[in-house]
Write a protein that holds these residues in place. Structure first.
Motif, mmCIF file in Angstrom:
data_model
loop_
_atom_site.group_PDB
_atom_site.id
_atom_site.type_symbol
_atom_site.label_atom_id
_atom_site.label_comp_id
_atom_site.label_asym_id
_atom_site.label_seq_id
_atom_site.Cartn_x
_atom_site.Cartn_y
_atom_site.Cartn_z
ATOM 1 N N THR A 248 -31.539 19.857 66.971
ATOM 2 C CA THR A 248 -31.472 21.163 67.631
ATOM 3 C C THR A 248 -32.154 21.157 68.997
ATOM 4 O O THR A 248 -33.086 20.379 69.247
ATOM 5 N N CYS A 250 -33.205 24.215 70.010
ATOM 6 C CA CYS A 250 -33.977 25.456 69.905
ATOM 7 C C CYS A 250 -35.478 25.147 69.952
ATOM 8 O O CYS A 250 -35.944 24.192 69.324
ATOM 9 N N GLU A 255 -35.380 31.264 66.737
ATOM 10 C CA GLU A 255 -34.115 30.919 67.384
ATOM 11 C C GLU A 255 -33.350 29.883 66.564
ATOM 12 O O GLU A 255 -32.121 29.955 66.426
ATOM 13 N N GLU A 259 -29.529 30.538 65.234
ATOM 14 C CA GLU A 259 -28.467 29.765 65.872
ATOM 15 C C GLU A 259 -27.802 28.744 64.951
ATOM 16 O O GLU A 259 -26.658 28.366 65.178
#
Length: 513
Positions: A248, A250, A255, A259
């Motif tokens: 990720t 993020c 988040e 997401e």
């Protein structure tokens, strides 16, 4: 003291050594499994572009071997494969397009390549592939699989101009050791049941004796296509979560959850983080291994996440299911039920059931069970399947005034899911997960009530027709005897008899009961 040697083996070598776990247990089973895997890949390829599948299969005996070898050829009108991907799509085990969270017939993209591998190790012949995505070029390859390295070996490669109209699809041809005589019944039954679960497909099969079997489509309407979705929080384990965190971009845990997970919104995320005292601003990359374990456990057990969206599924629907059953079984009565989407372990699934009676259904002394998973017929190990358990051990058919020993009945069960809980890689029977078992039971009970109502109505109609038959038989005698008793002339009952005869043979009597 001998020294142990340690070495790594490739996926190709593993399945070469243990090919029986994916259905290649003997030459008879290998022929059946190879046909099944290639046909199912072709069905997926056509449906992926919204085209009714046209699939042509031939199995021809090759006399150039001292043992029983066949040339299997499968041609489809599907999406085709881009030329640069063909060697890996057919020559590298566990490489493919099926590692996604949406409903597909295959689970790993493994079966077709296992058929190629089986053909290679029994005949030492390369697989022959011709494919085009409908552009200017047609790509032709002959491939072998490097078993030790799990890589394709390109024996021959040719590129041809695609004419007009542009051809699109894939042709695959392998040589394999087989035993058609022992597998023929299962193969023909497989095509019949595939046609039942896919009434929009046209299938042809030429067997080694030159007999042509044709299964025509009865509709061109395809079921709604499935779409890929993100993982649901209830369906992730520690390893999946770890890989998601590693990949990720993020920078906060809040988040990351919003997401990367299916149907996880801001409000739900805030509730989740608050309940488990997690810092919303924490960088997910900073989580320790033990914290990842705790997070995975929390995700599985938080009960305020919305259930998975069934848009990742592609059920047949009641109308298409009835269409397929009518086409292949020609029953006197058929009804279908599609249950609402449900979940097990975070994976969505839908159960569809059809119940058929009479007509072309043989009276075998027991209920005929047809099992499907993601539109795949399941022909082996019936008694190990959850559907068999429901039909034979849970449903009390006497409650519905149905006698399986006398009534010609077929039960058709279709389960679609992003992850079918098969008990083996051979994809032949489904585990008795409580959630799936409950949905099958509910659907069959609804269908059984409908059949019970139909049979009760049918018995009343037959009884009424029996009464009218007696009335028709004795009406003239009653008229004659009545005239003798009263001394009056015998009434003309011919008009009344014509009306009785006409009514007894029509469906009007059914609507009045």
């Amino acid at each position: 003291m001998s020294r142990q040697e340690f070495r790594e083996i490739s996926p190709s070598e593993f399945f070469y050594r243990h090919r029986e776990i994916v259905g290649f247990t003997n030459p008879a089973r290998a022929v059946y499994t190879s046909i099944r895997e290639f046909v199912e890949n072709s069905l997926d390829a056509a449906e992926s572009i919204g085209v009714p599948p046209d699939i042509h299969v031939s199995l021809i005996r090759d006399e150039g071997f001292e043992f029983e070898v066949y040339r299997l050829r499968v041609e489809d009108n599907g999406s085709g494969i881009p030329g640069e991907y063909i060697p890996y799509a057919f020559g590298k085990i566990l490489y493919g397009s099926k590692h996604t969270l949406k409903q597909m017939r295959g689970i790993f993209g493994l079966g077709g390549k296992m058929a190629i591998l089986y053909g290679q190790i029994t005949t030492n012949r390369p697989v022959h592939i011709i494919s085009s995505i409908g552009d200017r070029y047609i790509y032709e390859y002959r491939l072998l699989i490097d078993i030790e390295k799990n890589n394709p070996i390109i024996v021959e490669r040719n590129v041809h101009r695609n004419g007009s109209p542009r051809w699109r699809g894939t042709i695959i041809e392998i040589f394999l050791e087989g035993d058609y005589q022992r597998s023929s019944i299962k193969i023909i039954e497989y095509f019949k049941e595939t046609a039942m679960a896919n009434p929009y497909a046209e299938l042809t099969f030429i067997d080694p004796y030159g007999i042509l079997y044709t299964f025509m489509r009865s509709t061109r309407r395809l079921p709604a296509s499935s779409r890929e979705v993100k993982p649901h929080p209830h369906g992730v384990d520690v390893e999946t979560l770890r890989k998601m965190i590693n990949s990720t971009n993020c920078k906060t845990l809040r988040e990351f959850l919003i997401e990367n997970f299916h149907r996880v919104g801001e409000a739900t995320t805030d509730k989740f983080l608050k309940k488990y005292n997690l810092d919303p601003a924490r960088d997910p990359a900073s989580l320790t291994p033990s914290e990842i374990v705790d997070l995975a456990y929390a995700l599985k057990n938080f009960d305020e996440f919305l259930p998975p969206d069934p848009s990742c599924l592609s059920p047949l629907g009641e109308e298409l299911l009835v269409e397929g059953v009518k086409k292949e079984l020609n029953p006197e009565f058929v009804t279908a039920i599609q249950r609402k989407p449900s979940t097990y372990s975070g994976y969505p699934f839908i159960v569809e059931v059809a119940l058929a009676y009479g007509g072309g259904i043989p009276q075998t002394g027991r209920i005929t069970l047809y099992r499907f998973a993601n539109k795949i017929p399941l022909l082996y190990d019936e008694s190990s399947d959850v559907s068999w358990k429901v039909v034979n051990q849970i449903i009390d058919w006497k409650h519905y005034k149905i006698d399986p020993a006398k009534d010609p009945i077929a039960v058709i069960v279709h389960i679609c899911s992003t992850r079918i809980p098969y008990r083996t890689l051979g994809k032949e029977f489904i585990a008795d997960r409580p959630e799936i078992e409950a949905e099958i039971t509910r659907a069959i009970r609804i269908a059984a009530r409908r059949l019970s109502e139909y049979l009760s109505h049918k018995r009343r109609v037959e009884k009424a027709r029996e009464y009218f038959s007696i009335y028709e038989k004795y009406l003239r005698k009653i008229a004659r005897f009545s005239s003798m008793l009263t001394g009056m002339s015998e009434p003309d009952v011919s008009r009344l008899l014509r009306r009785v005869k006409k009514w007894r043979g029509s469906k009007d009597i059914e609507g009045s009961l």
